[in-house]
Each structure stands twice: as structure tokens, then as C-alpha cells.
Motif scaffolding. Sequence first.
Motif, short mmCIF file in Angstrom:
data_model
loop_
_atom_site.label_atom_id
_atom_site.label_comp_id
_atom_site.label_asym_id
_atom_site.label_seq_id
_atom_site.Cartn_x
_atom_site.Cartn_y
_atom_site.Cartn_z
N ILE A 33 10.90 -9.69 -4.67
CA ILE A 33 10.21 -8.81 -5.62
C ILE A 33 8.74 -9.23 -5.56
O ILE A 33 8.41 -10.40 -5.77
CB ILE A 33 10.76 -8.97 -7.05
N ILE A 34 7.89 -8.28 -5.27
CA ILE A 34 6.46 -8.56 -5.17
C ILE A 34 5.77 -7.89 -6.35
O ILE A 34 5.80 -6.67 -6.49
CB ILE A 34 5.89 -8.06 -3.83
N ALA A 35 5.19 -8.73 -7.21
CA ALA A 35 4.60 -8.25 -8.46
C ALA A 35 3.08 -8.35 -8.40
O ALA A 35 2.54 -9.45 -8.44
CB ALA A 35 5.14 -9.07 -9.63
N PRO A 36 2.38 -7.20 -8.31
CA PRO A 36 0.92 -7.25 -8.37
C PRO A 36 0.48 -7.70 -9.77
O PRO A 36 1.19 -7.48 -10.75
CB PRO A 36 0.49 -5.82 -8.07
N CYS A 52 6.52 -3.08 -9.52
CA CYS A 52 6.80 -4.15 -8.56
C CYS A 52 7.45 -3.52 -7.32
O CYS A 52 8.14 -2.51 -7.42
CB CYS A 52 7.75 -5.18 -9.16
N GLU A 53 7.25 -4.15 -6.19
CA GLU A 53 7.84 -3.66 -4.95
C GLU A 53 9.00 -4.59 -4.58
O GLU A 53 8.87 -5.81 -4.64
CB GLU A 53 6.81 -3.65 -3.83
N ILE A 54 10.11 -4.01 -4.18
CA ILE A 54 11.28 -4.78 -3.77
C ILE A 54 11.50 -4.55 -2.29
O ILE A 54 11.54 -3.39 -1.84
CB ILE A 54 12.54 -4.37 -4.55
N ILE A 68 3.02 -7.90 0.91
CA ILE A 68 2.26 -8.86 0.10
C ILE A 68 0.78 -8.48 0.09
O ILE A 68 0.15 -8.47 -0.96
CB ILE A 68 2.48 -10.30 0.61
N LYS A 69 0.22 -8.16 1.25
CA LYS A 69 -1.20 -7.76 1.31
C LYS A 69 -1.45 -6.49 0.48
O LYS A 69 -2.44 -6.40 -0.24
CB LYS A 69 -1.64 -7.54 2.76
N ARG A 70 -0.54 -5.53 0.60
CA ARG A 70 -0.69 -4.27 -0.15
C ARG A 70 -0.71 -4.53 -1.65
O ARG A 70 -1.55 -4.01 -2.38
CB ARG A 70 0.47 -3.34 0.24
N ASN A 71 0.20 -5.37 -2.13
CA ASN A 71 0.27 -5.66 -3.56
C ASN A 71 -0.83 -6.60 -4.02
O ASN A 71 -1.27 -6.53 -5.16
CB ASN A 71 1.66 -6.21 -3.91
N PHE A 72 -1.31 -7.48 -3.15
CA PHE A 72 -2.45 -8.34 -3.45
C PHE A 72 -3.68 -7.47 -3.75
O PHE A 72 -4.44 -7.73 -4.67
CB PHE A 72 -2.72 -9.29 -2.27
N GLY A 151 3.75 -13.28 6.36
CA GLY A 151 5.18 -13.22 6.07
C GLY A 151 5.91 -14.46 6.54
O GLY A 151 6.76 -15.01 5.84
N ASN A 152 5.54 -14.95 7.72
CA ASN A 152 6.15 -16.16 8.26
C ASN A 152 5.83 -17.37 7.39
O ASN A 152 6.69 -18.20 7.11
CB ASN A 152 5.67 -16.38 9.70
#
Length: 166
Positions: A33-36, A52-54, A68-72, A151-152
Motif C-alpha cells: 500500500i503506497i500512501a502519499p 492510497c495505491e495498492i 512509489i515515484k508517482r505517489n511521492f 523498487g529493488n
Amino acid sequence: MKIPSITFKAPEPELKVIKSVTVYISEKHSEMIIAPISKEPKDSYHYEQKDCEIIDLTSSTEIIGEAIKRNFNKFDIKEKKEGMGKKSDWPALKVSKEKSGRGFEEKYRRISIRGITDRNSTLKIETVMNLPIGIELTSTISAHCEPSELGNRILKIYRSEITERK
């Protein structure tokens, strides 16, 4: 000769912010779950945005890094009208597969990603509240890296997180 008066107004200082995003990872549910994050301008506290994006934990490192970059970059400064709220109001908890805050904290590991300076050109990646051991892991990476590198790095930190072994 009369000289008209000129009023001078100093320019508003440019607001410089350090952006951040929070990633919650659950092996049990095989998801991230990526939470901006947003920043409250008056009180200076940070809070999760509602959307949030899952993504699937088995996604490629490139997809993870892109998300992650998009939500950052969704980081925002806006007033939160309802205050801090309760744990049960956390957007990440609401979209998770857990029903309670306690279950969420047990099944999801939290990783914080933030800029080191207000230029946000270098990212600091760190584990948060790694209990019961209490040892946090931290890494840095360029914000201009390839999405697959980001991501890695996230997956390496997650997999190398020091946890209590039974």
C-alpha cells in the motif's frame, strides 16, 4: 515636482518542503500500500492522503518503483479540516485487508521514503517502528534513479529487515 509614492511589497518566500511517501508491505496479503503524504501548513504535521495505491507484492521492481515515484510526487500542502483523527481513520488501514489497527500493525511493515533536503534529489528510505528488536534500517538513493533501482532497494530493505525469529 511631486514624486508619487511607491509601495513596495517584499516577495513571498518560496515554500520549500521535503516530500515524503509511506509504503506498507504485507507478505501475508502479498500487497504493497503506497500512501502519499500531505503536510498541514499551519501545524506542520504530516498525514496520509485519502487515495492510497495498492500493488501486488510480486510486481516487477520497475512497477514498484514507478508507483512509489508517482505517489511521492503527489505530496501536497493543504489544510486538514478534521484534525489528526484515530488510527481507524488512517487511509492505508481502510484500504488494507485488515479489520483492526492492531492487525494492520502486525501484518504490514512500514517503510518511510522522504527527501533529504528541500530539493528532494536524494531519497532517504527507512524502516519505521521495527519492533520488538528496535533496530531501524536506512538507505539513500538518488530520486533520479531508474524506477527498477528504487523498487529493488525497497524490496532489499524489506527483506533484510531485522525481525524476531521464532
